[in-house]
Enzyme design. Structure first.
Site, PDB file in Angstrom:
ATOM      1  N   THR A  91       0.020  -5.016  -5.655  1.00  0.00           N
ATOM      2  CA  THR A  91      -0.388  -3.674  -5.203  1.00  0.00           C
ATOM      3  C   THR A  91       0.843  -2.784  -5.302  1.00  0.00           C
ATOM      4  O   THR A  91       1.732  -2.839  -4.454  1.00  0.00           O
ATOM      5  CB  THR A  91      -0.914  -3.714  -3.752  1.00  0.00           C
ATOM      6  OG1 THR A  91      -1.953  -4.686  -3.670  1.00  0.00           O
ATOM      7  CG2 THR A  91      -1.467  -2.359  -3.350  1.00  0.00           C
ATOM      8  N   LYS A 164      -7.287   0.342  -5.826  1.00  0.00           N
ATOM      9  CA  LYS A 164      -6.827  -0.632  -4.816  1.00  0.00           C
ATOM     10  C   LYS A 164      -6.294   0.092  -3.574  1.00  0.00           C
ATOM     11  O   LYS A 164      -6.578  -0.302  -2.435  1.00  0.00           O
ATOM     12  CB  LYS A 164      -5.749  -1.533  -5.441  1.00  0.00           C
ATOM     13  CG  LYS A 164      -5.003  -2.432  -4.472  1.00  0.00           C
ATOM     14  CD  LYS A 164      -5.886  -3.470  -3.814  1.00  0.00           C
ATOM     15  CE  LYS A 164      -5.111  -4.227  -2.737  1.00  0.00           C
ATOM     16  NZ  LYS A 164      -5.979  -4.993  -1.855  1.00  0.00           N
ATOM     17  N   LYS A 233       3.381  -0.293   3.350  1.00  0.00           N
ATOM     18  CA  LYS A 233       3.704   0.072   1.956  1.00  0.00           C
ATOM     19  C   LYS A 233       2.467   0.659   1.272  1.00  0.00           C
ATOM     20  O   LYS A 233       2.532   1.698   0.614  1.00  0.00           O
ATOM     21  CB  LYS A 233       4.196  -1.197   1.238  1.00  0.00           C
ATOM     22  CG  LYS A 233       4.443  -1.107  -0.239  1.00  0.00           C
ATOM     23  CD  LYS A 233       3.377  -1.750  -1.125  1.00  0.00           C
ATOM     24  CE  LYS A 233       2.969  -3.157  -0.845  1.00  0.00           C
ATOM     25  NZ  LYS A 233       1.924  -3.683  -1.693  1.00  0.00           N
TER      26      LYS A 233
END
Ligand code: NAP
Length: 292
Positions: A91, A164, A233
């Site tokens: 990711t 995502k 993150k």
């Protein structure tokens, strides 16, 4: 197929093991080489460098963040000029996916996944893949061993990364809203387990509510399956994409702040589902586990 796998953390270790079990010729590399032991015992080969792991048809990466992906691609002995097709499952930011597409001269696929480590072990992840159709075809047999379904999202790899990040924003929103509802209910005398049963057996039967609702009710925040700093993150990357695309997202700002509070109060070794603790604490309840 001869495939390299780089990044053997919670997710990558399980995915690489499924590739070995499926009979692929797997070469692995991890910054901390001890994490490769189980895979080598199962038949994988240990590479001496990222580039060394990328000499077959495909090299897959499943790394923590942009910094890790950059180190493995552009760093010393990186995979940039290796012959293998790079399939990135990490990711990472939309910006880095665009940079990787350019650097690999289009010979790059983004294929991030939805699902936690248990789903990775069971090869039941959902994969979102984007890239040129002929490249997606090359990766297809491998991705079939990674998850239960691969969604194709067009030819632009970074679209899969944006997808995502949008999905993880919604997962985090679901965890936050459940945490708030369960705290409110608990303060009013409704046991969290009873609330979860009623919600998931009625209008909220989706996997995200079932999986994370169970984690909240059982207070399974440690060891972390998806560590809060990785969640932070992702919310930061989503926020950066929202800025670039001029999309105000006030909920995203609020839940990013909750995650930051969680880490400041409880340290980094906690699952991102621990945001429910922040709500409990703010409501004057102790940080003790939620109970049925
Ligand atoms: P993890 O267990 O923390 O593993 C991170 C991996 O990245 C390890 O192999 C680590 O190597 C490597 N790494 C970190 N910094 C590095 C650097 N500077 N250079 C080289 N390698 C580096 O994380 P994870 O849970 O497997 O997550 C991996 C990716 O999948 C992340 O992008 C995450 O957002 C995504 N993801 C996670 C989940 C989940 O539920 N866990 C679900 C979907 C997607 P070391 O072993 O040496 O530290």
């Amino acid at each position: 197929m001869k495939v390299g796998f780089i990044g053997l953390g919670h997710m990558g270790g399980a995915i690489a093991m499924n590739l070995v079990k499926a009979g692929h010729d797997v070469t692995v590399w991890n910054r901390s080489p001890e994490k490769a032991a189980k895979l080598v015992a199962a038949g994988a080969t240990l590479a001496t460098s990222p580039a060394n792991a990328a000499q077959g048809e495909v090299v897959m990466t499943m790394l923590a963040d942009d910094k890790a992906e950059e180190a493995v691609v552009f760093g010393d002995d990186g995979i940039l000029n290796a012959p293998a097709l790079h399939v990135s499952q990490s990711t990472i930011s939309v910006t880095l996916a665009e940079r990787l597409t350019q650097a690999h001269k289009g010979c790059f696929i983004s294929a991030p996944v939805f699902g936690r480590p248990a789903a990775a072990e069971a090869a039941s992840l959902f994969v979102v893949a984007a890239g040129k159709p002929n490249l997606l075809e090359v990766a297809a047999p491998l991705l079939r061993n990674v998850g239960q379904r691969t969604f194709h999202l067009g030819e632009t790899p970074s679209a899969a990364n944006l997808m995502k990040l949008c999905g993880n924003f919604m997962v985090m929103s679901a965890i936050n809203s459940m945490g708030e509802a369960m705290t409110l209910g608990e303060k009013g005398g409704i046991p969290p387990a009873a609330m979860l049963e009623i919600l998931t057996e009625s209008l909220f039967g989706a996997p995200v509510f079932k999986t994370y609702g169970e984690i909240l009710v059982r207070a399974r925040f440690q060891p972390a399956g998806f560590a809060a700093p990785l969640g932070l993150k992702d919310m930061t990357l989503a926020s950066s994409a929202a800025t670039t695309l001029e999309t105000p997202m006030p909920f995203l700002s609020a839940i990013r702040n909750n995650l930051l509070t969680l880490i400041a109060r409880h340290g980094p070794d906690i699952d991102w589902a621990g945001v429910a603790l922040v709500t409990r604490e703010n409501a004057g309840l102790t940080a003790s586990p939620l109970k049925a």
